[in-house]
Design a protein around this motif. Structure first.
Motif, PDB file in Angstrom:
ATOM      1  N   ALA A  25       0.803  -1.079  -0.087  1.00 18.59           N
ATOM      2  CA  ALA A  25       0.088  -0.041   0.078  1.00 18.59           C
ATOM      3  C   ALA A  25       0.930   1.347   0.020  1.00 18.59           C
ATOM      4  O   ALA A  25       0.521   1.953  -0.676  1.00 18.59           O
ATOM      5  CB  ALA A  25      -0.925   0.195   1.109  1.00 18.59           C
ATOM      6  N   ALA A  26       1.943   1.304   0.765  1.00 16.35           N
ATOM      7  CA  ALA A  26       2.773   2.466   0.605  1.00 16.35           C
ATOM      8  C   ALA A  26       3.593   2.562  -0.705  1.00 16.35           C
ATOM      9  O   ALA A  26       3.943   3.664  -1.026  1.00 16.35           O
ATOM     10  CB  ALA A  26       4.056   2.177   1.949  1.00 16.35           C
ATOM     11  N   HIS A  28       2.227   1.978  -3.536  1.00 16.63           N
ATOM     12  CA  HIS A  28       1.191   2.444  -4.346  1.00 16.63           C
ATOM     13  C   HIS A  28       1.120   3.914  -3.980  1.00 16.63           C
ATOM     14  O   HIS A  28       1.015   4.777  -4.799  1.00 16.63           O
ATOM     15  CB  HIS A  28      -0.290   1.815  -4.089  1.00 16.63           C
ATOM     16  N   ARG A  29       1.215   4.446  -2.695  1.00 17.87           N
ATOM     17  CA  ARG A  29       0.915   5.880  -2.397  1.00 17.87           C
ATOM     18  C   ARG A  29       2.430   6.494  -2.900  1.00 17.87           C
ATOM     19  O   ARG A  29       2.153   7.521  -3.250  1.00 17.87           O
ATOM     20  CB  ARG A  29       0.955   5.886  -0.626  1.00 17.87           C
ATOM     21  N   GLU A  32       2.427   7.122  -6.456  1.00 18.51           N
ATOM     22  CA  GLU A  32       1.173   8.159  -6.830  1.00 18.51           C
ATOM     23  C   GLU A  32       1.713   9.495  -6.484  1.00 18.51           C
ATOM     24  O   GLU A  32       1.579  10.617  -7.351  1.00 18.51           O
ATOM     25  CB  GLU A  32      -0.316   7.765  -5.908  1.00 18.51           C
ATOM     26  N   LEU A  33       2.369   9.660  -5.390  1.00 13.58           N
ATOM     27  CA  LEU A  33       2.941  10.931  -5.077  1.00 13.58           C
ATOM     28  C   LEU A  33       3.990  11.216  -6.022  1.00 13.58           C
ATOM     29  O   LEU A  33       4.132  12.638  -6.463  1.00 13.58           O
ATOM     30  CB  LEU A  33       3.548  10.973  -3.493  1.00 13.58           C
ATOM     31  N   GLU A  55      -3.268  -0.935  -8.122  1.00  6.78           N
ATOM     32  CA  GLU A  55      -2.736   0.475  -8.217  1.00  6.78           C
ATOM     33  C   GLU A  55      -3.694   1.323  -8.961  1.00  6.78           C
ATOM     34  O   GLU A  55      -3.993   2.392  -8.551  1.00  6.78           O
ATOM     35  CB  GLU A  55      -1.399   0.323  -8.920  1.00  6.78           C
ATOM     36  N   ALA A  58      -5.759   2.615  -6.404  1.00  5.01           N
ATOM     37  CA  ALA A  58      -5.156   3.550  -5.470  1.00  5.01           C
ATOM     38  C   ALA A  58      -4.983   4.867  -6.065  1.00  5.01           C
ATOM     39  O   ALA A  58      -5.283   5.955  -5.375  1.00  5.01           O
ATOM     40  CB  ALA A  58      -3.754   2.975  -4.964  1.00  5.01           C
ATOM     41  N   ALA A  62      -7.025   8.503  -4.959  1.00  5.67           N
ATOM     42  CA  ALA A  62      -6.266   9.762  -4.378  1.00  5.67           C
ATOM     43  C   ALA A  62      -6.253  10.641  -5.755  1.00  5.67           C
ATOM     44  O   ALA A  62      -5.984  12.047  -5.253  1.00  5.67           O
ATOM     45  CB  ALA A  62      -4.729   9.286  -4.507  1.00  5.67           C
TER      46      ALA A  62
END
Length: 224
Positions: A25-26, A28-29, A32-33, A55, A58, A62
């Motif tokens: 999950a991190a 994917h985060r 994204e960032l 993904e 996610a 977001a």
């Protein structure tokens, strides 16, 4: 990758990455960032190897303004992606195929997660070049997959660590060494140094490592 067309394997697919990829999950985060540093709020995003849809979901949650296109060679995995996306699915274009089947258009960014380690160096270079060709100048590409020391000792050491992480007990399960041997044969894993050289050869610059989780590595690079 024939297992991705096996209905039983597809049904169990989502259990695998969650259990076996450290901090999925991190990852994917972070992806994204990094993409959002360059991709505009209404940007067009290509996700290669999008089967399963984790993904895609996610990114869609977001960044609801992103116009997402997901490409995967397995119809069954794309069906699973639709299930994962739920009510988000109608807003996302899903395409069955490989990179050559992706739209011939210009994207603001791209991601390819847990996919490139299945490809030979030659096929990987072709895929990266075709990803680049579909990106606007300066657009980011985020990739993450198996990449570790490919010496014989290194493969043994890292694959045993991978198997231990995937085991609920943290200990090697019976048959782990046989499974690791199969992975050696099936996956054309490249060292981190070779991965960076390949990204550069494909036409990306500013390449930075942003993720490392046991056997997995992730990089961001930008289209020259």
């Amino acid at each position: 990758m024939s297992s991705f067309n096996d209905p039983d394997a597809v049904a169990r697919y989502l259990e695998g990455p969650i259990a076996k990829v450290p901090g999925l999950a991190a990852l994917h985060r972070m992806a994204e960032l990094l993409l959002a540093e360059v991709v505009p709020d209404d940007g067009r995003m290509l996700v290669l190897g999008a089967g399963g849809g984790l993904e895609l979901k996610a990114f869609a949650v977001a960044r609801p303004g992103w116009r997402l296109v997901g490409v995967d060679p397995s119809a069954a995995m794309l069906g699973l992606a639709e299930e994962t996306l739920g009510t988000l699915a109608p807003g996302i274009q899903l395409i069955e195929g490989y990179i050559d089947d992706a739209p011939e258009t210009t994207f603001d960014g791209a991601a390819c997660l847990l996919t490139l380690h299945f490809l030979s160096p030659e096929a990987r270079l072709h895929t990266l070049r075709e990803l680049r060709r579909r990106l606007r100048p300066g657009a980011p590409l985020v990739v993450a997959h198996h990449s570790f020391d490919t010496s014989e000792a290194g493969k043994t050491r890292w694959l045993r660590r991978y198997a231990a992480f995937a085991s609920p007990s943290g200990r090697l399960a019976p048959g782990a060494d046989a499974a690791n041997a199969a992975m050696r044969e099936r996956l054309p894993v490249m060292s981190p140094e070779a991965e960076v050289r390949l990204l550069e050869q494909a036409g990306f610059e500013g390449i930075e490592l942003f993720y490392a989780g046991f056997t997995f590595r992730g990089w961001v690079g930008y289209r020259v």
